[in-house]
Motif scaffolding. Structure first.
Motif, mmCIF file in Angstrom:
data_model
loop_
_atom_site.group_PDB
_atom_site.id
_atom_site.type_symbol
_atom_site.label_atom_id
_atom_site.label_comp_id
_atom_site.label_asym_id
_atom_site.label_seq_id
_atom_site.Cartn_x
_atom_site.Cartn_y
_atom_site.Cartn_z
ATOM 1 N N THR A 188 33.787 75.259 61.652
ATOM 2 C CA THR A 188 35.228 75.274 61.887
ATOM 3 C C THR A 188 35.522 75.756 63.303
ATOM 4 O O THR A 188 34.818 76.591 63.852
ATOM 5 C CB THR A 188 35.916 76.195 60.856
ATOM 6 O OG1 THR A 188 35.584 75.739 59.534
ATOM 7 C CG2 THR A 188 37.424 76.183 61.010
ATOM 8 N N GLU A 189 36.567 75.233 63.870
ATOM 9 C CA GLU A 189 36.935 75.521 65.263
ATOM 10 C C GLU A 189 37.462 76.940 65.390
ATOM 11 O O GLU A 189 38.670 77.192 65.368
ATOM 12 C CB GLU A 189 38.006 74.537 65.709
ATOM 13 C CG GLU A 189 38.147 74.384 67.217
ATOM 14 C CD GLU A 189 37.026 73.556 67.831
ATOM 15 O OE1 GLU A 189 36.155 74.176 68.459
ATOM 16 O OE2 GLU A 189 37.019 72.335 67.685
ATOM 17 N N GLN A 212 39.391 72.431 61.118
ATOM 18 C CA GLN A 212 40.331 73.310 61.795
ATOM 19 C C GLN A 212 40.691 74.464 60.860
ATOM 20 O O GLN A 212 40.665 74.312 59.643
ATOM 21 C CB GLN A 212 41.599 72.546 62.186
ATOM 22 C CG GLN A 212 41.366 71.410 63.161
ATOM 23 C CD GLN A 212 40.772 71.881 64.478
ATOM 24 O OE1 GLN A 212 41.239 72.874 65.041
ATOM 25 N NE2 GLN A 212 39.762 71.175 64.962
#
Length: 244
Positions: A188-189, A212
């Motif tokens: 995940t970012e 995200q």
């Protein structure tokens, strides 16, 4: 609103996935308690929620210290008389490391934060939810538990233990009307992922992109809301197809 007036504690809520979850819950009119260590980041999330009309506060908490976890729960109960949602989200990652090079300190730190902290949290909140006859506990796992990557050995082990803990506690607490689930993100970012890991891992995700934080926040909202009232003991992989 889906969480109107519900009291929600989010550990590790000052950044990354935890921040996204906190802000999403705030939009749904939950009273959000952020339990984390970075004071400035925690207060930043509180202000962000309040600017959008939500209610939130930051309570500095080290989840690896039992007395701090107990104090967190006691403080929230004293102020709000209940805890509806407890999101065990605090966790740390690890750099890719050969198993023979993992040091004792590194091993202990990962297991303490990712597993012991969650255990302390569940142990502290369960009696209050039992007394209320309802409640939701959510843990942030990882796809590393079901589809481990080479070199992330202890991280994968910690998340596997966390998911197993959640499933076991789900069985134990179901008779008291308490649901326990976990969500497992693919890469995940967030600040926990460096660019080298990101570019390498994205190639293994069928949808061709990293997740995200908002993807996790939306999933968390579903799992703690009444829309999932028949779901307990589930680990929901939010992974773009990675675990197929």
């Amino acid at each position: 609103m889906k969480l109107k007036d519900r009291i929600a504690i989010i550990t590790g809520g000052a950044s990354g996935i935890g921040r996204a979850v906190a802000e999403r819950f705030g939009l749904e009119e939950a009273v959000v308690i952020i339990a984390d260590l970075p004071q400035a980041d925690g207060e930043s999330v509180v202000q962000s929620i309040k600017k959008k009309g939500g209610k939130a506060e930051f309570i500095p908490t080290d989840m690896t210290k039992r007395f701090e976890v107990d104090s967190l729960i006691q403080t929230v109960i004293k102020r709000y008389k209940k805890i509806d949602i407890f999101h065990n989200n605090a966790g740390i990652a690890m750099p890719v490391t050969d198993i023979e090079d993992v040091g004792e300190k590194e091993y202990q730190k990962i297991m303490d934060i990712n597993v012991k902290g969650a255990f302390y949290g569940i142990q502290a909140v369960a009696p209050h939810m039992k007394q209320a006859g309802e409640g939701v506990i959510l843990c942030t796992g990882s796809t590393s538990a079901s589809r481990p990557r080479a070199g992330l050995n202890i991280y994968a082990a910690s998340k596997g233990a966390l998911i197993a803990l959640a499933k076991s506690v789900a069985l134990e607490l179901a008779p008291f009307g308490i649901r326990v689930n976990s969500l497992s993100p693919v890469v995940t970012e967030t600040s926990m992922v460096d660019e080298e890991q990101r570019s390498k891992f994205v190639k293994t995700i069928p949808l061709g992109k990293v997740a995200q934080p908002t993807d996790m926040a939306n999933t968390a909202l579903f799992l703690v809301s009444d829309e999932s009232s028949m779901i307990t003991g589930v680990d929901l992989e939010v992974d773009g197809g990675r675990c197929i």
